[in-house]
Design an enzyme around this catalytic site. Sequence first.
Site, PDB file in Angstrom:
ATOM      1  N   SER A 158      15.034  21.200 -16.726  1.00  0.00           N
ATOM      2  CA  SER A 158      13.867  22.026 -17.009  1.00  0.00           C
ATOM      3  C   SER A 158      14.352  23.318 -17.638  1.00  0.00           C
ATOM      4  O   SER A 158      15.400  23.847 -17.265  1.00  0.00           O
ATOM      5  CB  SER A 158      13.122  22.315 -15.705  1.00  0.00           C
ATOM      6  OG  SER A 158      12.346  23.477 -15.849  1.00  0.00           O
ATOM      7  N   GLU A 164       9.829   7.929 -17.171  1.00  0.00           N
ATOM      8  CA  GLU A 164       8.513   8.542 -17.409  1.00  0.00           C
ATOM      9  C   GLU A 164       8.005   8.214 -18.811  1.00  0.00           C
ATOM     10  O   GLU A 164       6.831   7.907 -19.010  1.00  0.00           O
ATOM     11  CB  GLU A 164       8.597  10.066 -17.251  1.00  0.00           C
ATOM     12  CG  GLU A 164       8.707  10.528 -15.817  1.00  0.00           C
ATOM     13  CD  GLU A 164       8.846  12.041 -15.743  1.00  0.00           C
ATOM     14  OE1 GLU A 164       7.856  12.700 -15.458  1.00  0.00           O
ATOM     15  OE2 GLU A 164       9.959  12.559 -16.005  1.00  0.00           O
ATOM     16  N   LYS A 177      16.117  21.486 -11.571  1.00  0.00           N
ATOM     17  CA  LYS A 177      15.442  20.231 -11.886  1.00  0.00           C
ATOM     18  C   LYS A 177      16.326  19.217 -12.613  1.00  0.00           C
ATOM     19  O   LYS A 177      17.123  19.566 -13.478  1.00  0.00           O
ATOM     20  CB  LYS A 177      14.209  20.494 -12.761  1.00  0.00           C
ATOM     21  CG  LYS A 177      13.063  21.169 -12.044  1.00  0.00           C
ATOM     22  CD  LYS A 177      12.463  20.330 -10.928  1.00  0.00           C
ATOM     23  CE  LYS A 177      11.615  19.197 -11.439  1.00  0.00           C
ATOM     24  NZ  LYS A 177      10.371  19.658 -12.064  1.00  0.00           N
ATOM     25  N   HIS A 224       0.831  -1.221   0.000  1.00  0.00           N
ATOM     26  CA  HIS A 224       0.000   0.000   0.000  1.00  0.00           C
ATOM     27  C   HIS A 224       0.862   1.268   0.000  1.00  0.00           C
ATOM     28  O   HIS A 224       0.416   2.313   0.471  1.00  0.00           O
ATOM     29  CB  HIS A 224      -0.944   0.027   1.208  1.00  0.00           C
ATOM     30  CG  HIS A 224      -1.666  -1.261   1.443  1.00  0.00           C
ATOM     31  ND1 HIS A 224      -2.885  -1.562   0.881  1.00  0.00           N
ATOM     32  CD2 HIS A 224      -1.316  -2.369   2.156  1.00  0.00           C
ATOM     33  CE1 HIS A 224      -3.266  -2.769   1.260  1.00  0.00           C
ATOM     34  NE2 HIS A 224      -2.323  -3.296   2.020  1.00  0.00           N
TER      35      HIS A 224
END
Length: 464
Positions: free
Chosen positions: A283, A296, A289, A162
């Site tokens: 970024s 992804e 970043k 979980h």
Amino acid sequence: MTDHSNSAKPWGGRFTESTDAFVEAFTASVGFDRRLYRYDIQGSRAHARMLAKVAVISDDECAAILDGLDRIEASIEQGDFEWSVSLEDVHMNIEARLTALIGEAGKKLHTGRSRNDQVATDMRLYLRDRIDDACRELRRLQQGLLELAEREADTLLPGFTHLQVAMPVTFGHHMLAWFENLQRDHQRLLDCRKRVNVMPLGAAALAGTSFPIDRHYTAELLDFEAPAENSLDAVSDRDFAIEFCAAAALILTHLSRFSEELILWASAQFDFIDLPDRFCTGSSIMPQKKNPDVPELVRGKTGRVAGHLLGLLMLMKGQPLAYNKDNQEDKEPLFDTVDTLLDCLRAFADMVPALQCKSDNMRRAAASGYSTATDLADYLVRKGMAFRDAHEVVGRAVRLGIDSGRDLSEMSLPELQDLAAIIEDDVFEVLTLEGSVAARDHFGGTAPAQVRAAIARARERMED
Ligand code: ARG
């Protein structure tokens, strides 16, 4: 691409007007099926040799055909072959060029054959090679996982259920879990390959041919396991493409789940791993970043391959036997599935061995969240308490820890004995992370010794 009127089309004979220009473009597949050229030529070579063997064409004609096909293949590879949309597809483009190159003998190649069995054969030859490519990349990724598992066999991190800290596990054990996913994927591809490796040639349009063909000989030349049993099935079956897409969708589902973990682990909140810079981008606005683009994108591409699987199922569901032009629509989803799968496997196989574990952060996270609570319950059971009672006692210990901001291992012996008098000094061994994982010392367990044994077995299983 050049234009031809119907008089140039191999099927132009029964037509009285030219194909509508839009319809010609609409029905053509050469824009995407030209990638099959090598397999189309391979199939034609075998067909020609078979025709010569059964004396449907002469040896000279066969030699001329083989020579012409060689020249066509070379010209396609050099990029100077002129593809024509009005010749519809890869098959007619190559056949038309063959006749232009060698004359009469070229016109005989299509004896006892149809584009229906030809295209099904091309697709199977193509896919057989791509399955072999995918298996190679899968193996490379599995090797990388084993390397990483070996390097980090003792590294501790929290195991989750979980997404809540559950019990400590070793990083090596975690990587071996992904290895098992990929091991099943490899087996699935090999299983799919068996059904890909059946030869449609000889089915001709749908019913076979009146020429005395030797399909077993053609199958042998093309390294197929056997000719397809039934001509109607041979030209209409696309199960092999669907099965491959299903296997690919499942592989990517595995990589997508793995990606999700890497993305979480690379976040500032988890901070468990460092993805090498070469697999990340920055970024354009936020200078700090470093984004985990590769995982992804793999996660994102999984959706489109699952979509191709559904697309192929829908493509087939309404088709009566045997061949229908609908089948031309199998190519783009299959090709895109192949390309996407191979790219994602390659990215992962390159990236995985380069992952860096931040073992201090992993350890800290494993030490929080009362991850050894089950070990304390097991300890009480070994001292004679029933598991349900032990569960209750440990629950109260955790409550005490939450209220006083401490882990179980930070409590004093008297405090613990207050909860259960049978607790002794030796309890602190079971409350350590190392003690917890070392105790899970059975086949399939997370103990470092078991991880090392599992890695050795995994290396052997990859040889099978
Ligand atoms: N381009 C077609 C395909 O991809 C080849 C077979 C065409 N056969 C036909 N009878 N029109 O399926």
